[in-house]
Write a protein that holds these residues in place. Structure first.
Motif, short mmCIF file in Angstrom:
data_model
loop_
_atom_site.label_atom_id
_atom_site.label_comp_id
_atom_site.label_asym_id
_atom_site.label_seq_id
_atom_site.Cartn_x
_atom_site.Cartn_y
_atom_site.Cartn_z
N PRO A 128 31.09 75.13 84.67
CA PRO A 128 30.05 74.49 85.48
C PRO A 128 29.47 73.27 84.77
N LYS A 129 29.07 72.27 85.57
CA LYS A 129 28.47 71.10 84.92
C LYS A 129 26.95 71.25 84.81
N ASP A 130 26.40 72.10 85.64
CA ASP A 130 24.98 72.41 85.43
C ASP A 130 24.69 73.86 85.81
N PHE A 131 23.59 74.36 85.24
CA PHE A 131 23.23 75.76 85.43
C PHE A 131 21.88 75.83 86.11
N ASP A 132 21.86 76.43 87.29
CA ASP A 132 20.61 76.55 88.02
C ASP A 132 20.11 77.99 87.95
N VAL A 133 18.79 78.10 87.92
CA VAL A 133 18.16 79.42 87.83
C VAL A 133 17.26 79.61 89.04
MG MG Z 1 25.48 72.44 90.89
#
Ligand code: MG
Ligand code: ATP
Length: 442
Positions: free
Chosen positions: A61-66
């Motif tokens: 993943p290029k970003d990690f969302d919470v």
């Molecule tokens: Mg994303």
């Protein structure tokens, strides 16, 4: 106003750690810290969205969302390195050096019937920003594959909508009634194509079915969002697949009306071949971790429109330089009606086009000036891409390849250096090279 809540009932299925492939070592250390801190603060907290989906298919993943039950203010109180952003959607950004973990409070997608997106009540924004439960939060997401929640409590994945199975079957399925969801947000049509291209997933037939008919809704989407989405479609390493997906679902013409029409009208298929060749090159650069530029991308995507407009103007006997300038401006203005391309990209895009007509000029002074032009490299790369549409550029390409290394040698070698002096054409257009022809297809 139709009710925004899709008619789906979330039913929890928990996939235990030994039945999925997500390992903590593949999750960003920053994201894990956010998850642990929120849990210690007594809140629910999950990794969610694209990161969970990508990890399940073995991607990075290029970003990690919470997603969390904590309000933005509660999140802020737990992290020193946290700032709240957005007015309507309040989000918390927890900053770790260059990495940002986006923390969003569980939200529901509800319609209070007021039609007023700004209505406040008890500190909450109504309609599309009411805080909710994890079930509400799952149901308002777009695809089932994007509605999976990973928890550090027992490292399981929570699935309320069958997304886990859909990921295993590599299929993108909209949550709720597809037509309703596209009408709520037409950009979801592009997301369907983009994610299918990126993940090599199929779009579920019911999710794909309404797209062609609803494609015109894209013209109502915010131009700035369409710009961002275009970059994601074409500059993330799967541009060819995105292009073919957009074509297949009738979205290409909705996004790029003029370029689409020009490619359709171009019987030989040369214009389409050029665009595809350029996207292939872009994909290869992304794969090799080389930089890619939005200016070059838009020069490519809008090239068919530019060529067609230019031919129309030339048929009206507008002088070449004038016609080029006007075609470039006209295409740019029309394009901006749908997609907000910032000037820092649209200006170099135009330069790339306008420089194409200068590859035929072989006077020493002009050659030196061309090579020194800040956009020369991009324009030359573009010329090479155009070879996919026509074999008539081979000689120019050979000349300019050599000219970059040794201009004088290239000029000496050039079979075209005899234009000066005699010849009718040379006299009529003394500053131009004899063989020069208008930009046509490819
Ligand atoms: Mg994303
Ligand atoms: P990628 O990061 O590969 O672009 P993504 O799915 O993570 O894909 P984001 O734009 O980062 O895309 O969105 C994060 C999550 O937010 C999505 O996984 C989805 O759950 C939700 N989401 C994003 N856009 C929409 C939308 N238009 N409608 C509903 N939910 C959305």
């Amino acid at each position: 106003m139709p009710n925004d809540i899709p008619s789906v009932t979330p039913v929890l299925r928990t996939i235990p750690r030994d039945q999925h492939t997500i390992s903590r070592k593949d999750i960003s250390a920053s994201a894990l810290r956010v998850l642990y801190r929120l849990r210690e603060g007594g809140h629910e907290a999950y990794l969610v969205g694209g990161a969970v989906r990508d990890l399940l298919v073995g991607g990075s993943p290029k970003d990690f969302d919470v997603a969390t039950s904590a309000t933005p203010e509660e999140v802020k109180s737990l992290f020193r390195n946290c700032r709240l952003i957005g007015r309507r959607f309040r989000l918390a950004h927890v900053v770790f050096g260059r990495e940002i973990i986006e923390v969003a409070t569980f939200r529901a997608n509800v319609d209070d019937g007021s039609g007023d997106r700004e209505t406040h009540e008890g500190g909450r924004l109504l309609r599309d920003n009411v805080y909710g439960t994890i079930e509400d939060d799952a149901v308002r997401r777009d695809f089932t594959a994007n509605a999976l929640y990973y928890t550090i409590d027992d490292f399981s994945v929570r699935d309320y909508l069958g997304g886990f199975e859909d990921v295993q079957n590599r299929v993108l399925k909209l949550i709720g009634d597809p037509e309703t969801r596209y009408r709520e947000d037409p950009v979801r049509m592009l997301r369907a194509v983009r994610l299918a291209a990126k993940l090599d997933f199929d779009i579920d037939p019911a999710t794909a079915a309404p797209i062609r008919a609803l494609a015109p809704l894209l013209s109502e989407a915010a131009p700035a969002r369409l710009f961002e989405e275009t970059l994601k479609l074409f500059l993330s390493g799967h541009g060819v697949a995105s292009f073919k997906g957009l074509e297949r679902h009738g979205l290409l013409k909705a996004m790029f009306p003029e370029a689409g029409a020009a490619m359709e009208a171009n019987r030989s298929g040369a214009l389409r071949a050029v665009v595809l060749e350029g996207l292939r090159g872009t994909d290869a650069r992304v794969a090799a971790d080389e930089p890619v530029s939005p200016a070059f991308l838009f020069a490519l995507l809008m090239w068919p429109a530019y060529c067609r407009t230019l031919m129309t103007l030339q048929a009206q006997d507008v002088p070449p330089a004038d016609a080029q300038r006007r075609a470039a401006d006209r295409v740019t203005v029309h394009e901006l009606a749908t997609i907000a391309v910032p000037r820092r990209f649209s200006l170099p895009m135009q330069e790339i086009w306008l420089l194409q007509s200068r590859f035929g000029l072989r006077q020493r002074k002009r050659v030196m000036r061309m090579i020194a032009h800040p956009r020369f490299r991009a324009a030359f790369d573009f010329l090479q891409v155009r070879q996919a549409g026509s074999d008539e550029h081979a000689e120019d390409i050979a000349f300019w390849r050599e000219a970059q290394l040794d201009p004088d040698m290239a000029i000496a070698h050039s079979p075209m250096d005899d234009w000066e002096g005699d010849g009718d054409d040379a006299q009529r257009t003394p500053r131009r090279r004899r063989r020069r022809r208008p930009v046509t297809t490819g």
